[in-house]
Design a protein around this motif. Sequence first.
Motif, mmCIF file in Angstrom:
data_model
loop_
_atom_site.group_PDB
_atom_site.id
_atom_site.type_symbol
_atom_site.label_atom_id
_atom_site.label_comp_id
_atom_site.label_asym_id
_atom_site.label_seq_id
_atom_site.Cartn_x
_atom_site.Cartn_y
_atom_site.Cartn_z
ATOM 1 N N GLY A 1 0.779 -1.221 0.000
ATOM 2 C CA GLY A 1 0.000 0.000 0.000
ATOM 3 C C GLY A 1 0.819 1.284 0.000
ATOM 4 N N SER A 2 0.093 2.407 -0.176
ATOM 5 C CA SER A 2 0.744 3.721 -0.218
ATOM 6 C C SER A 2 1.438 4.048 1.096
ATOM 7 C CB SER A 2 -0.290 4.805 -0.548
ATOM 8 O OG SER A 2 -0.868 4.573 -1.810
ATOM 9 N N ASP A 3 0.835 3.631 2.226
ATOM 10 C CA ASP A 3 1.474 3.904 3.523
ATOM 11 C C ASP A 3 2.806 3.183 3.633
ATOM 12 O OD1 ASP A 3 -0.649 5.474 4.184
ATOM 13 O OD2 ASP A 3 -1.693 3.927 5.356
ATOM 14 N N SER A 4 2.835 1.947 3.122
ATOM 15 C CA SER A 4 4.088 1.182 3.167
ATOM 16 C C SER A 4 5.131 1.795 2.237
ATOM 17 C CB SER A 4 3.822 -0.278 2.772
ATOM 18 O OG SER A 4 2.893 -0.880 3.652
ATOM 19 N N LEU A 5 4.698 2.214 1.032
ATOM 20 C CA LEU A 5 5.629 2.887 0.107
ATOM 21 C C LEU A 5 6.176 4.172 0.719
ATOM 22 C CD1 LEU A 5 4.023 2.586 -3.450
ATOM 23 C CD2 LEU A 5 6.143 1.560 -2.663
ATOM 24 N N LEU A 6 5.298 4.929 1.393
ATOM 25 C CA LEU A 6 5.722 6.178 2.015
ATOM 26 C C LEU A 6 6.742 5.918 3.119
ATOM 27 C CD1 LEU A 6 5.304 9.224 2.063
ATOM 28 C CD2 LEU A 6 3.476 8.886 3.738
ATOM 29 N N ALA A 7 6.546 4.800 3.859
ATOM 30 C CA ALA A 7 7.511 4.455 4.907
ATOM 31 C C ALA A 7 8.881 4.143 4.307
ATOM 32 C CB ALA A 7 6.991 3.255 5.709
ATOM 33 N N VAL A 8 8.903 3.413 3.174
ATOM 34 C CA VAL A 8 10.171 3.117 2.497
ATOM 35 C C VAL A 8 10.815 4.410 2.006
ATOM 36 C CG1 VAL A 8 11.220 1.927 0.525
ATOM 37 C CG2 VAL A 8 9.387 0.821 1.831
ATOM 38 N N TYR A 9 9.993 5.322 1.475
ATOM 39 C CA TYR A 9 10.484 6.614 0.972
ATOM 40 C C TYR A 9 11.167 7.409 2.088
ATOM 41 C CZ TYR A 9 10.169 11.357 -0.976
ATOM 42 O OH TYR A 9 10.442 12.630 -1.412
ATOM 43 N N HIS A 10 10.540 7.422 3.276
ATOM 44 C CA HIS A 10 11.143 8.138 4.407
ATOM 45 C C HIS A 10 12.405 7.444 4.906
ATOM 46 C CE1 HIS A 10 8.159 11.182 4.589
ATOM 47 N NE2 HIS A 10 7.158 10.381 4.938
ATOM 48 N N LEU A 11 12.420 6.098 4.881
ATOM 49 C CA LEU A 11 13.634 5.370 5.270
ATOM 50 C C LEU A 11 14.797 5.722 4.339
ATOM 51 C CD1 LEU A 11 12.265 1.807 6.135
ATOM 52 C CD2 LEU A 11 13.369 3.415 7.717
#
Length: 680
Positions: free
Chosen positions: A230-240
């Motif tokens: 999901g988008s939340d998971s992608l956003l977490a990877v982006y912030h990492l």
Amino acid sequence: MKLFSTVFRQKRGVILFVAAFLLPLIFVVLAGIDTFSKRQKTTRNLLESNLWLSGRSALEQLEQEFSDLEKNWLNVSHFKVLLKEERTTPIHSNPYFFLIDTMYRIHYPVVANNVENDFQIVVQNRKSGYKEAMEMAKLSELGSATSSRAIENYQKSLELAQTKQQEALAVEGLARTNFRNKNYKKAIQFYRLLYTKYSQTVNLARHPYGLTAPLQLQSIGYHMGKEIFGSDSLLAVYHLMQDRHWLITPPCYFFFKEEYEFALGIESSAEESEFEKVLKCNQFVGKTIIPILKEKMKYTEFNKNTEIRRTYLENDDTQYIISFKKLYIPELNETVSAGLYWNLDSLKTRILPIMIAMLEEKTNLQFQLEDNNDTHFFTQTSVNIPNESLKLSFNKIPFPWSMVAIQPGYQKLESDAKREVIIYGFLIAIIIALMLFAVFALLRDITRETNSMILQTEFVHNVSHELKTPLSLIRLYGETLLLKDHLPEVERKDGLEIITKESERLSYMINNILDFSKIDMGRKEFDMKPEDLSEVVINTLDSYRYHLLKKGFKIDEYIEPDLPQVVFDKNAVEGILVNLFSNAIKFSSDNKEINIRLWKNPKGIHLEVSDKGIGIPANELKHIFDRFYRVKSNAGFEARGSGLGLTLVKHVLDAHKWQISVKSAPGKGSTFSLFIPLKH
């Protein structure tokens, strides 16, 4: 001098009276001013001595404070902290630090492993079972009919893998092959394994699976029509990624940054993240600082010196000061080049103003930094720079500036002296001012009257001379035609032609005089209408063509067709052309050629009239548009005319807001270029 002598002769009594009164008064004023000046000079010398001593001392202190600041940062303990906390400590915004070893590898700031030969995919044995299985799997993967064989070989490679890197490559092959076969459940299983177990491991393109696998999972979800990653998971990877979870190269970072922002539908932030600062710092060190170090390492004295070295650099319109020294780092077990570089835009607005403010408080002087390339000054408080300021150059630090020391006492000294002079000579100044005003008014009236008389005399002389010749010819040939009844037809026609020609010449001169009279009285009006400029030029040239050909002129014309209409006074522009054609005739002797060109470019319309005549000397070009002016430097060539033609041309062009330029040289002719701007 002629004008002054005329005025002096006419008003000698007035001038002598004023001079007799003013001279004693001026003597008294000058004596008082001299006394003030001597006292002011003594005080000034004391202030100059203090300015020199205090200014030099302040400059040395500023350089020493900057050097101490460098030493506090360029030490082993500071770089130990940077190396230890590389993954968590934000990079400094200014200055930026770097560590480069003798092999020119960057140890700080680190963005990816600098050693390229540590990436081994397979074991060295060429007959390795893992390698053979991987090669068979890749060959099988090329055809859809053998995809099951590819999965078997990738599974076999996974079982034979001896390193984590080999395992990850085999798992990636299984995930990719199942995805192509639309076996999405198996593909999801393997891509999740890559994301969880092999997140920090890199593929053949040196991209971490922790960044590639989420994008593949999202792509599978798109084909299945449901959300897998999901988008939340992608956003977490982006912030990492932005928090430096993966140690990646600058191109890799910016590639995945764009991919994730596109997948998430977000715009890139204008503010740089800390990691992006690290990436750019690493790129700057690699592309700019390392070549500088390589150049300096050629010299033995540089390699032996352990003191701080500095160099100035300008890169992409940004100025830098680079400071570096040899430093032994225990964590690296070698002596490296440790350094820092300053962005001077930040340095001159944040650090140096604070240092300068402290110096101003200590010395009671004012300081400003002056850019050596222009007159721009920058400090916290800008003041006017007096002439008595002291300009000092930096000796130890290669700043592209000079420091200007200002003595505030100068300004107070100037104001006190001025106040004393004003009080002392207040009444005298009023008297002098009143008398000077009266003298000025008197001389102005005399000057105007004299100038008017001189201009009128010159004008009458010129016009009389011009009118005399055509009138004499008209009278001569008129009497000839009147008295001789049986005159041959050829001679009769020649006489009539001369009378007509000289009459036109008289008409042209009188029209010029009338136009000048209207201009001089401010009554000249223009009838501005949209007209076809090319048609006006052609018609005027055709009407003047007979005179040109009669005089033996060769006419070279180029008039561009289909020009846009321009707003102008048709009669006035015809007058401009007639004046230019007439001048070409008058000032051409042996080489009789006239060129008329009219063309358009994107900026506007150009009209050019040139001849091969006697030309105009460079020192007289600036006067040719003055009223009554005639060129005096053409030896052996007497110019005719009233001196009003080009004056009228300039006035008409100014009224139309057109431009004119002249190129000329003696013996080579003259070119008059008119530029008509187009209004959009």
